[in-house]
Design a protein around this motif. Sequence first.
Motif, mmCIF file in Angstrom:
data_model
loop_
_atom_site.group_PDB
_atom_site.id
_atom_site.type_symbol
_atom_site.label_atom_id
_atom_site.label_comp_id
_atom_site.label_asym_id
_atom_site.label_seq_id
_atom_site.Cartn_x
_atom_site.Cartn_y
_atom_site.Cartn_z
ATOM 1 N N ASP A 1 0.841 -1.203 0.000
ATOM 2 C CA ASP A 1 0.000 0.000 0.000
ATOM 3 C C ASP A 1 0.874 1.251 0.000
ATOM 4 O O ASP A 1 0.577 2.221 -0.691
ATOM 5 C CB ASP A 1 -0.933 0.016 1.212
ATOM 6 C CG ASP A 1 -2.039 -1.023 1.105
ATOM 7 O OD1 ASP A 1 -2.302 -1.510 -0.015
ATOM 8 O OD2 ASP A 1 -2.634 -1.342 2.150
ATOM 9 N N LEU A 2 1.964 1.206 0.768
ATOM 10 C CA LEU A 2 2.889 2.349 0.803
ATOM 11 C C LEU A 2 3.509 2.573 -0.571
ATOM 12 O O LEU A 2 3.580 3.700 -1.059
ATOM 13 C CB LEU A 2 3.970 2.115 1.863
ATOM 14 C CG LEU A 2 4.975 3.225 2.080
ATOM 15 C CD1 LEU A 2 4.282 4.506 2.564
ATOM 16 C CD2 LEU A 2 6.031 2.790 3.096
ATOM 17 N N SER B 1 2.289 1.611 -3.444
ATOM 18 C CA SER B 1 1.227 2.046 -4.364
ATOM 19 C C SER B 1 0.936 3.534 -4.223
ATOM 20 O O SER B 1 0.571 4.194 -5.194
ATOM 21 C CB SER B 1 -0.056 1.252 -4.117
ATOM 22 O OG SER B 1 0.131 -0.082 -4.499
ATOM 23 N N SER B 2 1.122 4.060 -3.014
ATOM 24 C CA SER B 2 0.867 5.491 -2.806
ATOM 25 C C SER B 2 1.860 6.365 -3.543
ATOM 26 O O SER B 2 1.631 7.556 -3.726
ATOM 27 C CB SER B 2 0.862 5.826 -1.309
ATOM 28 O OG SER B 2 2.166 5.754 -0.763
ATOM 29 N N LEU B 3 2.953 5.780 -3.997
ATOM 30 C CA LEU B 3 3.967 6.519 -4.775
ATOM 31 C C LEU B 3 3.679 6.559 -6.264
ATOM 32 O O LEU B 3 4.236 7.384 -6.975
ATOM 33 C CB LEU B 3 5.322 5.825 -4.622
ATOM 34 C CG LEU B 3 6.239 6.251 -3.531
ATOM 35 C CD1 LEU B 3 7.473 5.365 -3.538
ATOM 36 C CD2 LEU B 3 6.621 7.689 -3.673
ATOM 37 N N THR B 4 2.843 5.669 -6.734
ATOM 38 C CA THR B 4 2.724 5.498 -8.187
ATOM 39 C C THR B 4 2.257 6.747 -8.911
ATOM 40 O O THR B 4 2.730 7.021 -10.011
ATOM 41 C CB THR B 4 1.815 4.310 -8.545
ATOM 42 O OG1 THR B 4 0.526 4.511 -7.966
ATOM 43 C CG2 THR B 4 2.404 3.002 -8.059
ATOM 44 N N HIS B 5 1.356 7.523 -8.323
ATOM 45 C CA HIS B 5 0.904 8.731 -9.026
ATOM 46 C C HIS B 5 2.042 9.743 -9.139
ATOM 47 O O HIS B 5 2.172 10.431 -10.139
ATOM 48 C CB HIS B 5 -0.330 9.336 -8.361
ATOM 49 C CG HIS B 5 -0.078 10.002 -7.053
ATOM 50 N ND1 HIS B 5 0.129 9.307 -5.883
ATOM 51 C CD2 HIS B 5 0.030 11.320 -6.743
ATOM 52 C CE1 HIS B 5 0.347 10.164 -4.902
ATOM 53 N NE2 HIS B 5 0.295 11.378 -5.389
ATOM 54 N N LEU B 6 2.910 9.801 -8.126
ATOM 55 C CA LEU B 6 4.047 10.720 -8.195
ATOM 56 C C LEU B 6 5.078 10.255 -9.225
ATOM 57 O O LEU B 6 5.597 11.055 -10.009
ATOM 58 C CB LEU B 6 4.724 10.833 -6.821
ATOM 59 C CG LEU B 6 3.869 11.397 -5.701
ATOM 60 C CD1 LEU B 6 4.564 11.240 -4.364
ATOM 61 C CD2 LEU B 6 3.533 12.844 -5.968
ATOM 62 N N VAL B 7 5.348 8.970 -9.233
ATOM 63 C CA VAL B 7 6.306 8.415 -10.189
ATOM 64 C C VAL B 7 5.772 8.561 -11.609
ATOM 65 O O VAL B 7 6.509 8.897 -12.535
ATOM 66 C CB VAL B 7 6.622 6.943 -9.840
ATOM 67 C CG1 VAL B 7 7.427 6.280 -10.931
ATOM 68 C CG2 VAL B 7 7.361 6.866 -8.509
ATOM 69 N N LYS B 8 4.466 8.342 -11.788
ATOM 70 C CA LYS B 8 3.866 8.508 -13.113
ATOM 71 C C LYS B 8 3.973 9.956 -13.577
ATOM 72 O O LYS B 8 4.276 10.214 -14.740
ATOM 73 C CB LYS B 8 2.407 8.060 -13.113
ATOM 74 C CG LYS B 8 1.766 8.161 -14.488
ATOM 75 C CD LYS B 8 0.351 7.689 -14.504
ATOM 76 C CE LYS B 8 -0.340 7.787 -15.838
ATOM 77 N NZ LYS B 8 0.167 8.654 -16.842
ATOM 78 N N GLN B 9 3.745 10.907 -12.683
ATOM 79 C CA GLN B 9 3.883 12.317 -13.045
ATOM 80 C C GLN B 9 5.316 12.615 -13.475
ATOM 81 O O GLN B 9 5.543 13.330 -14.453
ATOM 82 C CB GLN B 9 3.483 13.226 -11.890
ATOM 83 C CG GLN B 9 1.996 13.290 -11.661
ATOM 84 C CD GLN B 9 1.640 14.157 -10.464
ATOM 85 O OE1 GLN B 9 2.394 14.285 -9.513
ATOM 86 N NE2 GLN B 9 0.466 14.761 -10.528
ATOM 87 N N LEU B 10 6.282 12.069 -12.753
ATOM 88 C CA LEU B 10 7.692 12.273 -13.104
ATOM 89 C C LEU B 10 7.995 11.644 -14.460
ATOM 90 O O LEU B 10 8.657 12.264 -15.301
ATOM 91 C CB LEU B 10 8.595 11.690 -12.024
ATOM 92 C CG LEU B 10 10.085 11.823 -12.243
ATOM 93 C CD1 LEU B 10 10.500 13.289 -12.356
ATOM 94 C CD2 LEU B 10 10.845 11.141 -11.113
#
Length: 137
Positions: free
Chosen positions: A97-98, A100-109
């Motif tokens: 879950d932790l 997964s919480s990064l994926t939107h930030l990584v996708k933006q990058l």
Amino acid sequence: MSQGHMEVTALLEPCGKEEHPDCGIRDVLTRVGDKWSVLVIVELASGTRRFRELQRAIDGISQRMLTLTVRRLERDGLVARTVFPTVPAQVTYELTDLGSSLTHLVKQLADWSLAHREDIANSRTDYDVANPDHTIH
């Protein structure tokens, strides 16, 4: 450094040294910002993968580097490793879950990188022409 910044880093305190108030952020960014970690997170954002699937999907990563990367991400609580009792043993990796919480930030990058790669390449060329003796790469 702002008080708000210090409060955020104080919560992490991996080094605990008063003279390094930003070490908490640096510690996390070192892991999450590593190119192989970002690529593993991007790949696992699509779902559970076996080791070889990850290795095939991430161009240029060696077996040793992938092993180190997934172990580090597992240690940080971003990736879960599951071993199935088969012969040979089957191992899968998935984001926690932790993680997964990064994926939107990584996708933006990743999206930003794709959108601006030509601009960056042009800037590098311009810099190289203007500074022919530089050693920056």
